[in-house]
Design an enzyme around this catalytic site. Structure first.
Site: not given
Ligand code: ARG
Length: 461
Positions: A156, A277, A283, A290
Protein backbone atom coordinates in the site's frame (compact mmCIF):
# COMPACT_ATOMS: atom_id res chain seq x y z
CA UNK A 1 2.12 -0.87 -62.39
CA UNK A 2 -0.38 -2.66 -60.16
CA UNK A 3 -0.38 -6.46 -60.07
CA UNK A 4 -4.05 -6.75 -60.91
CA UNK A 5 -4.69 -4.32 -63.81
CA UNK A 6 -6.36 -6.74 -66.25
CA UNK A 7 -9.89 -6.57 -64.92
CA UNK A 8 -9.89 -2.80 -64.54
CA UNK A 9 -10.62 -0.21 -67.20
CA UNK A 10 -10.02 2.81 -65.00
CA UNK A 11 -7.05 3.67 -62.76
CA UNK A 12 -7.34 3.99 -59.02
CA UNK A 13 -8.10 7.39 -57.53
CA UNK A 14 -4.82 8.68 -56.15
CA UNK A 15 -6.45 9.24 -52.75
CA UNK A 16 -7.63 5.63 -52.70
CA UNK A 17 -4.21 4.42 -53.76
CA UNK A 18 -2.60 6.27 -50.91
CA UNK A 19 -5.19 4.91 -48.51
CA UNK A 20 -4.80 1.36 -49.74
CA UNK A 21 -1.05 1.04 -50.26
CA UNK A 22 1.00 -0.57 -47.52
CA UNK A 23 4.51 -0.15 -48.89
CA UNK A 24 5.37 2.71 -46.53
CA UNK A 25 5.23 0.25 -43.60
CA UNK A 26 5.45 -3.26 -45.08
CA UNK A 27 8.79 -2.40 -46.75
CA UNK A 28 10.19 -3.83 -43.51
CA UNK A 29 9.23 -7.27 -44.79
CA UNK A 30 11.55 -7.03 -47.82
CA UNK A 31 14.09 -9.59 -46.63
CA UNK A 32 11.39 -12.05 -45.63
CA UNK A 33 9.54 -11.57 -48.91
CA UNK A 34 12.70 -12.39 -50.85
CA UNK A 35 13.53 -15.34 -48.59
CA UNK A 36 10.03 -16.78 -49.12
CA UNK A 37 10.25 -16.17 -52.86
CA UNK A 38 13.55 -18.02 -53.09
CA UNK A 39 11.97 -21.04 -51.43
CA UNK A 40 8.86 -20.76 -53.62
CA UNK A 41 10.95 -20.73 -56.82
CA UNK A 42 12.62 -23.98 -55.72
CA UNK A 43 9.23 -25.55 -54.99
CA UNK A 44 8.02 -24.53 -58.47
CA UNK A 45 10.87 -26.49 -60.06
CA UNK A 46 9.69 -29.66 -58.32
CA UNK A 47 6.20 -29.29 -59.79
CA UNK A 48 7.52 -28.52 -63.28
CA UNK A 49 6.53 -24.83 -63.46
CA UNK A 50 10.10 -23.55 -63.59
CA UNK A 51 13.16 -25.22 -65.10
CA UNK A 52 16.30 -25.52 -63.01
CA UNK A 53 17.87 -22.94 -65.23
CA UNK A 54 15.05 -20.46 -64.71
CA UNK A 55 15.16 -21.00 -60.98
CA UNK A 56 18.90 -20.41 -60.94
CA UNK A 57 18.44 -17.11 -62.79
CA UNK A 58 15.70 -16.01 -60.39
CA UNK A 59 17.77 -17.09 -57.41
CA UNK A 60 20.69 -15.03 -58.58
CA UNK A 61 18.56 -11.96 -59.17
CA UNK A 62 16.99 -12.38 -55.72
CA UNK A 63 20.39 -12.63 -54.07
CA UNK A 64 21.42 -9.35 -55.66
CA UNK A 65 18.13 -7.77 -54.57
CA UNK A 66 18.51 -9.13 -51.03
CA UNK A 67 21.99 -7.69 -50.67
CA UNK A 68 20.74 -4.37 -51.99
CA UNK A 69 17.78 -4.10 -49.56
CA UNK A 70 19.95 -5.20 -46.66
CA UNK A 71 22.33 -2.42 -47.48
CA UNK A 72 19.70 0.24 -48.09
CA UNK A 73 16.15 -0.69 -47.07
CA UNK A 74 14.94 2.90 -47.41
CA UNK A 75 15.39 2.76 -51.21
CA UNK A 76 12.12 0.83 -51.32
CA UNK A 77 10.21 3.88 -50.14
CA UNK A 78 11.01 5.75 -53.36
CA UNK A 79 8.72 3.44 -55.30
CA UNK A 80 4.97 3.84 -55.76
CA UNK A 81 4.42 0.06 -55.68
CA UNK A 82 1.29 -0.99 -53.77
CA UNK A 83 3.06 -3.19 -51.26
CA UNK A 84 6.32 -5.03 -50.65
CA UNK A 85 5.18 -8.07 -52.64
CA UNK A 86 4.52 -5.94 -55.73
CA UNK A 87 7.79 -4.13 -55.20
CA UNK A 88 9.89 -7.31 -55.07
CA UNK A 89 8.10 -8.70 -58.10
CA UNK A 90 8.62 -5.51 -60.10
CA UNK A 91 12.31 -5.48 -59.20
CA UNK A 92 12.67 -9.07 -60.39
CA UNK A 93 10.86 -8.33 -63.64
CA UNK A 94 13.23 -5.39 -64.14
CA UNK A 95 16.18 -7.72 -63.54
CA UNK A 96 15.20 -10.88 -65.43
CA UNK A 97 12.32 -9.81 -67.69
CA UNK A 98 9.31 -12.06 -68.30
CA UNK A 99 10.78 -14.85 -66.20
CA UNK A 100 10.05 -12.65 -63.18
CA UNK A 101 6.35 -12.90 -64.03
CA UNK A 102 6.38 -16.68 -63.59
CA UNK A 103 7.32 -16.58 -59.94
CA UNK A 104 3.81 -15.80 -58.70
CA UNK A 105 2.40 -19.02 -60.23
CA UNK A 106 0.33 -20.91 -57.66
CA UNK A 107 0.93 -18.28 -55.00
CA UNK A 108 -1.27 -15.49 -53.65
CA UNK A 109 -0.32 -12.40 -51.75
CA UNK A 110 -2.51 -13.83 -49.01
CA UNK A 111 -0.29 -16.82 -48.24
CA UNK A 112 2.73 -14.70 -49.12
CA UNK A 113 2.04 -11.93 -46.60
CA UNK A 114 1.11 -14.44 -43.91
CA UNK A 115 4.44 -16.19 -44.49
CA UNK A 116 6.49 -12.99 -44.62
CA UNK A 117 5.02 -11.73 -41.37
CA UNK A 118 5.67 -15.00 -39.55
CA UNK A 119 9.27 -15.01 -40.76
CA UNK A 120 9.60 -11.43 -39.52
CA UNK A 121 8.08 -12.36 -36.13
CA UNK A 122 10.60 -15.20 -35.78
CA UNK A 123 13.57 -12.93 -36.49
CA UNK A 124 12.28 -10.15 -34.25
CA UNK A 125 11.48 -12.63 -31.50
CA UNK A 126 15.08 -13.80 -31.37
CA UNK A 127 16.28 -10.21 -30.96
CA UNK A 128 13.77 -9.62 -28.19
CA UNK A 129 14.85 -12.76 -26.33
CA UNK A 130 18.37 -11.27 -26.39
CA UNK A 131 17.20 -7.92 -25.01
CA UNK A 132 15.22 -9.58 -22.21
CA UNK A 133 18.32 -11.55 -21.25
CA UNK A 134 20.50 -8.43 -21.34
CA UNK A 135 18.13 -6.60 -18.99
CA UNK A 136 18.08 -9.57 -16.63
CA UNK A 137 21.87 -9.52 -16.67
CA UNK A 138 21.81 -5.81 -15.85
CA UNK A 139 19.48 -6.42 -12.91
CA UNK A 140 21.64 -9.23 -11.56
CA UNK A 141 24.82 -7.15 -11.92
CA UNK A 142 23.17 -4.23 -10.13
CA UNK A 143 21.98 -6.58 -7.38
CA UNK A 144 25.52 -7.92 -6.93
CA UNK A 145 27.06 -4.46 -6.87
CA UNK A 146 24.63 -3.34 -4.17
CA UNK A 147 24.17 -6.60 -2.35
CA UNK A 148 24.63 -5.10 1.10
CA UNK A 149 21.98 -2.42 0.63
CA UNK A 150 18.81 -2.78 2.66
CA UNK A 151 15.60 -1.36 1.23
CA UNK A 152 12.29 -0.64 2.90
CA UNK A 153 9.67 -3.00 1.52
CA UNK A 154 6.20 -1.55 0.91
CA UNK A 155 2.63 -2.67 0.78
CA UNK A 156 0.00 0.00 0.00
CA UNK A 157 3.07 2.23 -0.41
CA UNK A 158 3.37 2.12 3.39
CA UNK A 159 6.65 0.87 4.79
CA UNK A 160 5.92 -2.75 5.67
CA UNK A 161 9.02 -4.87 6.28
CA UNK A 162 12.64 -4.44 5.33
CA UNK A 163 13.92 -6.19 2.22
CA UNK A 164 17.14 -5.68 0.30
CA UNK A 165 17.92 -3.93 -2.97
CA UNK A 166 19.11 -7.24 -4.43
CA UNK A 167 15.82 -8.88 -3.51
CA UNK A 168 13.96 -6.05 -5.24
CA UNK A 169 16.07 -6.38 -8.39
CA UNK A 170 15.63 -10.15 -8.43
CA UNK A 171 11.85 -9.72 -8.33
CA UNK A 172 12.11 -8.09 -11.77
CA UNK A 173 14.43 -10.85 -12.97
CA UNK A 174 11.58 -13.26 -12.18
CA UNK A 175 9.01 -11.21 -14.10
CA UNK A 176 11.30 -11.01 -17.10
CA UNK A 177 11.92 -14.73 -16.90
CA UNK A 178 8.20 -15.31 -17.34
CA UNK A 179 8.20 -12.84 -20.25
CA UNK A 180 11.06 -14.79 -21.78
CA UNK A 181 9.23 -18.06 -21.50
CA UNK A 182 5.98 -16.56 -22.81
CA UNK A 183 7.83 -15.21 -25.83
CA UNK A 184 9.50 -18.55 -26.50
CA UNK A 185 6.13 -20.21 -26.24
CA UNK A 186 4.53 -17.79 -28.72
CA UNK A 187 7.44 -18.22 -31.12
CA UNK A 188 7.10 -21.98 -30.95
CA UNK A 189 3.39 -21.83 -31.75
CA UNK A 190 3.82 -19.50 -34.73
CA UNK A 191 6.55 -21.61 -36.26
CA UNK A 192 4.41 -23.03 -39.07
CA UNK A 193 4.48 -22.01 -42.71
CA UNK A 194 1.32 -20.85 -44.53
CA UNK A 195 3.06 -20.79 -47.93
CA UNK A 196 1.32 -22.97 -50.49
CA UNK A 197 -2.15 -22.21 -49.12
CA UNK A 198 -2.84 -19.92 -52.06
CA UNK A 199 -5.50 -17.25 -51.76
CA UNK A 200 -7.64 -19.36 -49.40
CA UNK A 201 -8.33 -22.81 -50.84
CA UNK A 202 -4.80 -24.15 -51.26
CA UNK A 203 -2.55 -24.04 -54.30
CA UNK A 204 -3.47 -25.96 -57.43
CA UNK A 205 0.08 -27.33 -57.78
CA UNK A 206 1.19 -30.43 -55.89
CA UNK A 207 3.70 -28.53 -53.77
CA UNK A 208 5.44 -30.44 -50.98
CA UNK A 209 4.51 -27.85 -48.36
CA UNK A 210 6.43 -29.60 -45.57
CA UNK A 211 9.66 -29.48 -47.54
CA UNK A 212 8.92 -25.87 -48.49
CA UNK A 213 8.37 -25.00 -44.81
CA UNK A 214 11.67 -26.59 -43.77
CA UNK A 215 13.44 -24.76 -46.55
CA UNK A 216 12.40 -21.47 -44.92
CA UNK A 217 13.42 -22.74 -41.46
CA UNK A 218 9.90 -23.26 -40.20
CA UNK A 219 9.26 -26.30 -38.01
CA UNK A 220 6.50 -27.48 -40.36
CA UNK A 221 3.57 -26.45 -42.56
CA UNK A 222 0.13 -25.25 -41.41
CA UNK A 223 -2.76 -27.69 -41.81
CA UNK A 224 -5.76 -25.77 -43.10
CA UNK A 225 -5.59 -23.26 -45.94
CA UNK A 226 -8.57 -21.14 -44.82
CA UNK A 227 -7.10 -20.78 -41.36
CA UNK A 228 -3.58 -20.27 -42.63
CA UNK A 229 -4.25 -17.12 -44.63
CA UNK A 230 -6.56 -15.56 -42.06
CA UNK A 231 -4.75 -16.48 -38.84
CA UNK A 232 -3.24 -13.53 -37.01
CA UNK A 233 -3.20 -15.15 -33.56
CA UNK A 234 0.56 -14.80 -33.45
CA UNK A 235 0.29 -11.05 -33.95
CA UNK A 236 -2.07 -10.78 -30.99
CA UNK A 237 0.01 -13.17 -28.90
CA UNK A 238 3.23 -11.28 -29.47
CA UNK A 239 1.48 -8.02 -28.68
CA UNK A 240 0.18 -9.60 -25.50
CA UNK A 241 3.63 -10.80 -24.46
CA UNK A 242 4.87 -7.27 -25.17
CA UNK A 243 1.99 -5.69 -23.20
CA UNK A 244 2.55 -7.81 -20.14
CA UNK A 245 6.29 -7.29 -20.23
CA UNK A 246 5.76 -3.54 -20.66
CA UNK A 247 3.53 -3.67 -17.59
CA UNK A 248 6.49 -5.16 -15.72
CA UNK A 249 8.81 -2.51 -17.08
CA UNK A 250 6.32 0.16 -16.10
CA UNK A 251 6.25 -1.05 -12.50
CA UNK A 252 10.04 -1.16 -12.50
CA UNK A 253 10.06 2.42 -13.80
CA UNK A 254 7.55 3.56 -11.21
CA UNK A 255 9.53 2.00 -8.34
CA UNK A 256 12.70 3.75 -9.46
CA UNK A 257 10.94 7.07 -10.09
CA UNK A 258 9.77 6.95 -6.49
CA UNK A 259 13.15 5.78 -5.13
CA UNK A 260 14.75 8.67 -7.01
CA UNK A 261 12.52 11.39 -5.52
CA UNK A 262 14.07 13.92 -3.17
CA UNK A 263 11.75 12.58 -0.47
CA UNK A 264 13.01 9.00 -0.74
CA UNK A 265 16.55 9.56 -2.05
CA UNK A 266 17.17 5.83 -2.23
CA UNK A 267 18.81 5.94 -5.65
CA UNK A 268 20.37 8.48 -7.92
CA UNK A 269 19.82 8.18 -11.64
CA UNK A 270 22.73 8.87 -13.93
CA UNK A 271 22.94 12.11 -15.93
CA UNK A 272 22.98 9.88 -19.00
CA UNK A 273 19.30 8.95 -18.62
CA UNK A 274 17.78 12.08 -17.10
CA UNK A 275 17.04 15.56 -18.35
CA UNK A 276 16.94 19.02 -16.89
CA UNK A 277 14.15 21.54 -16.64
CA UNK A 278 14.24 24.61 -18.85
CA UNK A 279 12.95 26.68 -15.95
CA UNK A 280 14.03 25.06 -12.69
CA UNK A 281 17.80 24.61 -12.56
CA UNK A 282 17.75 22.25 -9.58
CA UNK A 283 15.80 19.54 -11.39
CA UNK A 284 16.97 16.25 -12.81
CA UNK A 285 13.97 14.49 -14.27
CA UNK A 286 13.68 10.71 -14.69
CA UNK A 287 12.54 10.98 -18.33
CA UNK A 288 13.81 7.59 -19.44
CA UNK A 289 11.75 5.87 -16.77
CA UNK A 290 8.71 8.07 -17.31
CA UNK A 291 8.77 7.27 -21.02
CA UNK A 292 8.99 3.54 -20.29
CA UNK A 293 5.96 3.93 -18.04
CA UNK A 294 4.13 6.08 -20.59
CA UNK A 295 4.83 3.90 -23.62
CA UNK A 296 3.22 0.95 -21.86
CA UNK A 297 -0.13 2.49 -22.75
CA UNK A 298 0.54 2.51 -26.44
CA UNK A 299 1.70 -1.11 -26.52
CA UNK A 300 -1.39 -2.29 -24.66
CA UNK A 301 -3.47 -0.07 -26.96
CA UNK A 302 -1.96 -1.70 -30.05
CA UNK A 303 -2.99 -5.11 -28.78
CA UNK A 304 -6.54 -3.94 -28.13
CA UNK A 305 -6.68 -2.33 -31.58
CA UNK A 306 -5.63 -5.56 -33.25
CA UNK A 307 -8.19 -7.62 -31.38
CA UNK A 308 -10.89 -5.17 -32.46
CA UNK A 309 -9.75 -5.30 -36.09
CA UNK A 310 -9.94 -9.09 -36.11
CA UNK A 311 -13.23 -9.38 -34.29
CA UNK A 312 -16.04 -10.54 -36.59
CA UNK A 313 -13.85 -10.84 -39.70
CA UNK A 314 -15.35 -13.46 -41.96
CA UNK A 315 -13.01 -16.15 -43.27
CA UNK A 316 -10.65 -15.92 -44.99
CA UNK A 317 -8.40 -12.96 -45.93
CA UNK A 318 -9.83 -9.46 -45.72
CA UNK A 319 -8.02 -6.21 -46.27
CA UNK A 320 -8.67 -5.35 -42.63
CA UNK A 321 -5.74 -7.66 -41.96
CA UNK A 322 -3.33 -5.21 -43.47
CA UNK A 323 -3.89 -3.31 -40.21
CA UNK A 324 -1.85 -5.98 -38.41
CA UNK A 325 1.53 -4.59 -39.35
CA UNK A 326 1.80 -1.02 -38.10
CA UNK A 327 0.55 -1.93 -34.63
CA UNK A 328 2.78 -5.00 -34.38
CA UNK A 329 5.87 -3.19 -35.63
CA UNK A 330 5.26 -0.32 -33.25
CA UNK A 331 4.50 -2.55 -30.25
CA UNK A 332 7.57 -4.74 -30.71
CA UNK A 333 9.87 -1.79 -31.52
CA UNK A 334 8.65 0.03 -28.44
CA UNK A 335 9.07 -3.02 -26.22
CA UNK A 336 12.55 -3.54 -27.62
CA UNK A 337 13.54 0.09 -27.00
CA UNK A 338 12.16 0.01 -23.45
CA UNK A 339 14.00 -3.21 -22.55
CA UNK A 340 17.23 -1.63 -23.77
CA UNK A 341 16.53 1.67 -22.02
CA UNK A 342 15.78 -0.06 -18.72
CA UNK A 343 19.15 -1.81 -18.98
CA UNK A 344 20.82 1.54 -19.65
CA UNK A 345 19.19 3.09 -16.57
CA UNK A 346 20.71 0.34 -14.41
CA UNK A 347 24.26 0.79 -15.66
CA UNK A 348 25.09 3.88 -13.60
CA UNK A 349 22.34 3.68 -11.03
CA UNK A 350 23.68 4.64 -7.61
CA UNK A 351 22.04 3.16 -4.54
CA UNK A 352 22.30 5.32 -1.42
CA UNK A 353 22.72 2.62 1.22
CA UNK A 354 22.54 5.06 4.13
CA UNK A 355 19.23 6.50 3.03
CA UNK A 356 17.72 3.12 2.32
CA UNK A 357 18.91 1.84 5.69
CA UNK A 358 17.51 4.84 7.56
CA UNK A 359 14.17 4.45 5.77
CA UNK A 360 14.06 0.73 6.41
CA UNK A 361 14.71 1.31 10.07
CA UNK A 362 12.02 3.96 10.38
CA UNK A 363 8.33 3.53 9.87
CA UNK A 364 8.02 0.79 12.50
CA UNK A 365 8.98 -1.79 9.92
CA UNK A 366 10.07 -4.11 12.73
CA UNK A 367 6.63 -4.25 14.33
CA UNK A 368 6.00 -7.74 12.93
CA UNK A 369 9.20 -8.83 14.68
CA UNK A 370 7.86 -7.67 18.03
CA UNK A 371 4.67 -9.62 17.41
CA UNK A 372 6.67 -12.74 16.51
CA UNK A 373 8.68 -12.23 19.70
CA UNK A 374 5.48 -12.25 21.74
CA UNK A 375 4.28 -15.35 19.90
CA UNK A 376 7.53 -17.06 20.90
CA UNK A 377 6.57 -16.18 24.48
CA UNK A 378 3.30 -18.06 24.07
CA UNK A 379 1.01 -15.17 23.31
CA UNK A 380 -1.50 -16.02 20.54
CA UNK A 381 -0.72 -14.09 17.35
CA UNK A 382 -3.98 -12.10 17.26
CA UNK A 383 -3.37 -10.89 20.79
CA UNK A 384 0.26 -10.16 20.02
CA UNK A 385 -0.84 -8.13 16.99
CA UNK A 386 -3.09 -6.03 19.23
CA UNK A 387 -0.39 -5.47 21.86
CA UNK A 388 2.09 -4.34 19.21
CA UNK A 389 -0.50 -2.03 17.68
CA UNK A 390 -0.91 -0.26 21.01
CA UNK A 391 2.85 -0.16 21.51
CA UNK A 392 3.33 1.47 18.10
CA UNK A 393 0.70 4.12 18.89
CA UNK A 394 2.60 4.92 22.06
CA UNK A 395 5.98 4.97 20.28
CA UNK A 396 4.61 7.39 17.69
CA UNK A 397 3.38 9.65 20.51
CA UNK A 398 6.78 9.73 22.18
CA UNK A 399 8.48 9.96 18.77
CA UNK A 400 10.75 6.96 19.24
CA UNK A 401 11.37 3.89 17.12
CA UNK A 402 10.41 0.60 18.80
CA UNK A 403 14.01 -0.35 19.56
CA UNK A 404 14.46 2.81 21.61
CA UNK A 405 11.62 2.14 24.02
CA UNK A 406 12.81 1.15 27.51
CA UNK A 407 11.86 -2.16 29.05
CA UNK A 408 9.63 -0.25 31.44
CA UNK A 409 7.79 1.28 28.51
CA UNK A 410 7.45 -2.10 26.77
CA UNK A 411 6.10 -3.73 29.90
CA UNK A 412 3.19 -1.31 30.07
CA UNK A 413 1.87 -3.22 27.09
CA UNK A 414 2.98 -6.73 27.97
CA UNK A 415 4.76 -8.08 31.03
CA UNK A 416 6.44 -10.86 29.03
CA UNK A 417 8.73 -8.42 27.18
CA UNK A 418 12.29 -8.62 28.51
CA UNK A 419 15.78 -7.45 27.51
CA UNK A 420 16.09 -10.19 24.94
CA UNK A 421 13.58 -8.25 22.84
CA UNK A 422 16.23 -5.80 21.54
CA UNK A 423 18.26 -8.14 19.28
CA UNK A 424 14.97 -9.21 17.71
CA UNK A 425 14.25 -5.66 16.69
CA UNK A 426 17.51 -5.17 14.84
CA UNK A 427 17.16 -4.91 11.12
CA UNK A 428 19.58 -7.68 10.23
CA UNK A 429 17.72 -9.98 12.61
CA UNK A 430 14.46 -9.31 10.80
CA UNK A 431 16.11 -10.24 7.52
CA UNK A 432 17.90 -13.26 8.96
CA UNK A 433 14.67 -14.88 10.12
CA UNK A 434 13.21 -15.10 6.64
CA UNK A 435 15.04 -18.24 5.65
CA UNK A 436 12.20 -20.05 3.90
CA UNK A 437 12.54 -20.28 0.13
CA UNK A 438 11.99 -16.92 -1.55
CA UNK A 439 12.53 -14.91 1.65
CA UNK A 440 14.96 -12.07 2.34
CA UNK A 441 17.50 -13.92 4.49
CA UNK A 442 20.94 -13.04 3.16
CA UNK A 443 21.73 -16.65 2.27
CA UNK A 444 18.44 -17.03 0.39
CA UNK A 445 19.26 -13.96 -1.71
CA UNK A 446 22.79 -15.19 -2.33
CA UNK A 447 21.36 -18.51 -3.51
CA UNK A 448 18.87 -16.74 -5.80
CA UNK A 449 21.64 -14.59 -7.27
CA UNK A 450 23.87 -17.57 -7.94
CA UNK A 451 20.98 -19.39 -9.62
CA UNK A 452 20.12 -16.38 -11.79
CA UNK A 453 23.76 -15.87 -12.76
CA UNK A 454 24.09 -19.52 -13.75
CA UNK A 455 20.89 -19.47 -15.80
CA UNK A 456 21.86 -16.33 -17.68
CA UNK A 457 25.43 -17.51 -18.28
CA UNK A 458 24.06 -20.72 -19.76
CA UNK A 459 21.67 -18.80 -21.97
CA UNK A 460 24.35 -16.40 -23.20
CA UNK A 461 26.86 -19.22 -23.82
N1 ARG B 1 -0.70 -5.57 -48.37
C1 ARG B 1 -1.51 -6.69 -48.07
C2 ARG B 1 -1.52 -6.94 -46.55
O1 ARG B 1 -0.70 -6.44 -45.91
C3 ARG B 1 -0.99 -7.90 -48.77
C4 ARG B 1 -2.03 -8.92 -49.07
C5 ARG B 1 -2.92 -8.41 -50.14
N2 ARG B 1 -3.86 -9.38 -50.57
C6 ARG B 1 -4.92 -9.06 -51.27
N3 ARG B 1 -5.71 -10.01 -51.60
N4 ARG B 1 -5.17 -7.83 -51.57
O2 ARG B 1 -2.38 -7.61 -46.06
Amino acid sequence: MALWGGRFSQGADSRFKQFNDSLRFDYRLAEQDIQGSMAWAKALVKVGVLTEDEQAKLQQAMEVLLASVQQDPQQILNSDAEDIHSWVESQLIAAVGDLGKKLHTGRSRNDQVATDLKLWCKAQGELLLGSITALQQGLVASARANQAAVLPGYTHLQRAQPVTYAHWALAYVEMLERDYSRLQDALKRLDTSPLGCGALAGTAYAIDREALALDMDFAGATRNSLDSVSDRDHVVELMHVASLSMTHLSRFAEDLIFYNTGEAGFVELSDAVTSGSSLMPQKKNPDALELIRGKTGRVVGAQMGMLMSLKALPLAYNKDMQEDKEGLFDALDTWHDCLDMAALVLIDLKVNGERTMAAAQGGYANATELADYLVAKDIPFREAHHIVGETVVYAIQVKKPLEELTIGEFQRFSPVIEFDVYPNLELEATLAKRVAKGGVAREQIEGALVAAEALLAKRAG
